[in-house]
Design a protein around this motif. Structure first.
Motif, PDB file in Angstrom:
ATOM      1  N   ALA A 124      -3.631   1.982  -3.163  1.00 57.11           N
ATOM      2  CA  ALA A 124      -4.278   2.388  -1.922  1.00 57.11           C
ATOM      3  C   ALA A 124      -4.641   1.160  -1.092  1.00 57.11           C
ATOM      4  N   GLU A 125      -5.292   0.200  -1.727  1.00 60.68           N
ATOM      5  CA  GLU A 125      -5.762  -0.990  -1.021  1.00 60.68           C
ATOM      6  C   GLU A 125      -5.217  -2.233  -1.705  1.00 60.68           C
ATOM      7  N   ALA A 141       0.913  -3.338   6.951  1.00 57.62           N
ATOM      8  CA  ALA A 141      -0.405  -2.851   7.349  1.00 57.62           C
ATOM      9  C   ALA A 141      -1.171  -3.938   8.098  1.00 57.62           C
ATOM     10  N   TYR A 183       1.483   0.372  11.790  1.00 52.16           N
ATOM     11  CA  TYR A 183       2.060  -0.142  10.551  1.00 52.16           C
ATOM     12  C   TYR A 183       3.533  -0.456  10.709  1.00 52.16           C
ATOM     13  N   SER A 200       0.847  -1.195   0.000  1.00 50.68           N
ATOM     14  CA  SER A 200       0.000   0.000   0.000  1.00 50.68           C
ATOM     15  C   SER A 200       0.882   1.245   0.000  1.00 50.68           C
ATOM     16  N   LYS A 207      -4.429  -6.106  -2.524  1.00 45.38           N
ATOM     17  CA  LYS A 207      -5.272  -7.290  -2.289  1.00 45.38           C
ATOM     18  C   LYS A 207      -4.820  -7.931  -0.973  1.00 45.38           C
ATOM     19  N   PRO A 208      -5.781  -8.501  -0.235  1.00 46.79           N
ATOM     20  CA  PRO A 208      -5.434  -9.032   1.087  1.00 46.79           C
ATOM     21  C   PRO A 208      -4.275 -10.013   0.970  1.00 46.79           C
TER      22      PRO A 208
END
Ligand code: ASP
Ligand code: MG
Length: 470
Positions: free
Chosen positions: A301-302, A408, A441, A254, A304-305
């Motif tokens: 920004a986000e 994160a 973080y 991220s 993938k998990p």
């Protein structure tokens, strides 16, 4: 549309530029439109700036030698890249004109005996101005339509020479007015990285390494699909491969993780330079010109998990830990403010802070070269308290390193700190000080410099970062 930037080593000689040109041509086929941003050839900005600095010191020779050295290096590249003779001679003439410009600037710096920030930017800008012309010509040599664009025409900044800030509204207008028509006609713009100009047209620079910033600014102003940063590594790694041989490239991270990693010295984009892209949510990709089939690292920004809670471990050494301690500090407001004001007034930046809740000591980490100045400033700021014994001691521990464990996924996951410190305890590594920001973080801690590399390896092993994401 893709904005892609090539760093200094990626345009370091004729062969490297050829590879970069191949990449542009391939991307044009795949994606349709490409805006190219180029750095100066590796080392050129340093050469230009050090020649200007010696001119200011009264050296009338260094800049002449620098000129011939730069002329040779660029000629060599042009010989390899431009097959049509007349075109090549014409381009060489243009490059020589820029180099004459450099010599004249240095001559006046020599006569004045002074190098101003404005003069320094004028000199520093020449590396990118040469490269944009050469790169565009190399694309044309391969049958593409391309033109060099001076960023001084499109990126408008304040007058803060050496690290100017873009004025985004005016810049957006200028970028769109200038670049979009070229793209519409099928012409690939090759923009000078690093440089810009004030509203009055005075050349500025965006700070060292500023070509990344140029790419992010253009990406944001053009609303590009992605911004690609071509460099000489495969992307962002789980650790420095010189320390941890089994370190791996991360496929996605991220923006926030990238910022944490770069703060602690990993080879990642500087947070300031990617801000324009972050604000528009434009993904960035770090790729390797010398290994172009590697997918690199995507910064979004986000992401993938990922099953990775910890993504990377970075470290910096050459640091000192300064401690201000005294029982008289308990409950007295303003001590921390005065500590950090004293250090800030010396222009010393602080990398990590920790204060125990007993308030009996404040400790923080700075670069070792600043330690004497910091101690002096603190001793004078707390002269009275030292005399009264409210502050007992101000002292420094040298040769320490900070290790930062970043990810994160650490947020709200219990047991990460236990795992980090457990791994170190198991191997008998002593921890001197600890800090964790409330963003969760990043867990940072200080160890003896001698323990740094093995500490990074043990943590890498403990989290099995060599296994990769699946
Ligand atoms: N050429 C400039 C420098 O060396 C900018 C860049 O390479 O990004 O700092
Ligand atoms: Mg560079």
């Amino acid at each position: 549309m893709i904005v892609m930037k090539f760093g200094g080593t990626s345009v370091g000689d004729g062969e490297a530029i050829k590879r970069a040109v191949d990449i542009v041509i391939k991307t044009l086929k795949d994606k349709g439109q490409v805006v190219v941003v180029v750095s100066a050839m590796s080392g050129v900005t340093d050469t230009l700036l050090s020649a200007a600095a010696s001119a200011a010191q009264g050296d009338a020779e260094a800049f002449r030698q620098a000129r011939w050295h730069l002329s040779d290096r660029h000629r060599q590249a042009m010989t390899e890249l431009i097959s049509h003779e007349e075109t090549r001679l014409q381009l060489m003439e243009e490059i020589e004109q820029l180099l004459t410009n450099f010599e004249n600037l240095c001559q006046s710096i020599y006569i004045l005996g002074e190098l101003t920030a404005r003069g320094s930017d004028a000199v520093a800008s020449l590396g990118e101005r040469m490269m944009a012309r050469i790169f565009a010509a190399a694309l044309r040599d391969r049958g593409e339509r391309a033109t060099a664009v001076e960023a001084t025409e499109v990126i408008v900044t304040n007058g803060h020479h050496g690290s100017a800030t873009p004025l985004m509204d005016v810049t957006r207008e200028a970028v769109q007015a200038h670049i979009l028509p070229l793209l519409a006609e099928g012409v690939t713009p090759v923009v000078t990285g690093f440089i810009a100009a004030t509203k009055e047209g005075v050349t500025t620079t965006l700070g060292r390494g500023g070509s990344d910033y140029t790419a992010a600014i253009l990406g944001a102003c053009l609303d590009s699909d992605e911004v690609w940063i071509w460099t000489d590594v495969d992307g962002v790694m789980t650790a420095d491969p010189r320390v941890v041989p089994e370190a791996r490239t991360l496929s996605q991270i991220s923006y926030a993780e990238a910022a944490e990693l770069s703060f602690f010295g990993a080879k990642v984009l500087h947070p300031k330079t990617i801000l324009p892209a972050v604000e528009q949510g434009i993904p960035l990709r770090i790729l390797n010109t010398f290994n172009p089939s590697h997918p690199g690292t995507l910064i979004v920004a986000e992401p993938k998990p990922s099953e990775l809670t910890v993504k990377g471990i970075t470290s910096i050494k050459g640091l000192s830990l300064i401690t201000v301690e005294g029982r008289g500090m308990l409950g007295v407001p303003g001590i921390a403010a005065r500590v950090f004001t004293a250090v800030a007034q010396e222009g010393i930046s602080v990398l990590m802070i920790s204060q125990s809740s007993s308030e009996q000591n404040i400790c923080f980490v700075i670069r070792q070269e600043a330690v004497e100045r910091a101690l002096k400033a603190l001793e004078s700021a707390f002269e009275l308290e030292l005399a009264r014994r409210n502050v007992d001691r101000i002292w420094a521990q040298d040769n320490v390193a900070i290790i930062a464990v970043v990810g994160a996924g650490m947020k709200g996951t219990p047991g990460i700190a236990a795992k980090v410190f457990g791994a170190l305890g198991k191997h008998g590594i002593n921890i001197i000080s600890i800090a964790q920001g409330s963003s969760e973080y990043n867990i940072s801690f200080v160890v003896d410099e001698e323990d740094m590399e093995s500490a990074v390896r043990y943590i890498h092993q403990e989290f099995e970062l060599e296994r990769g994401e699946c």
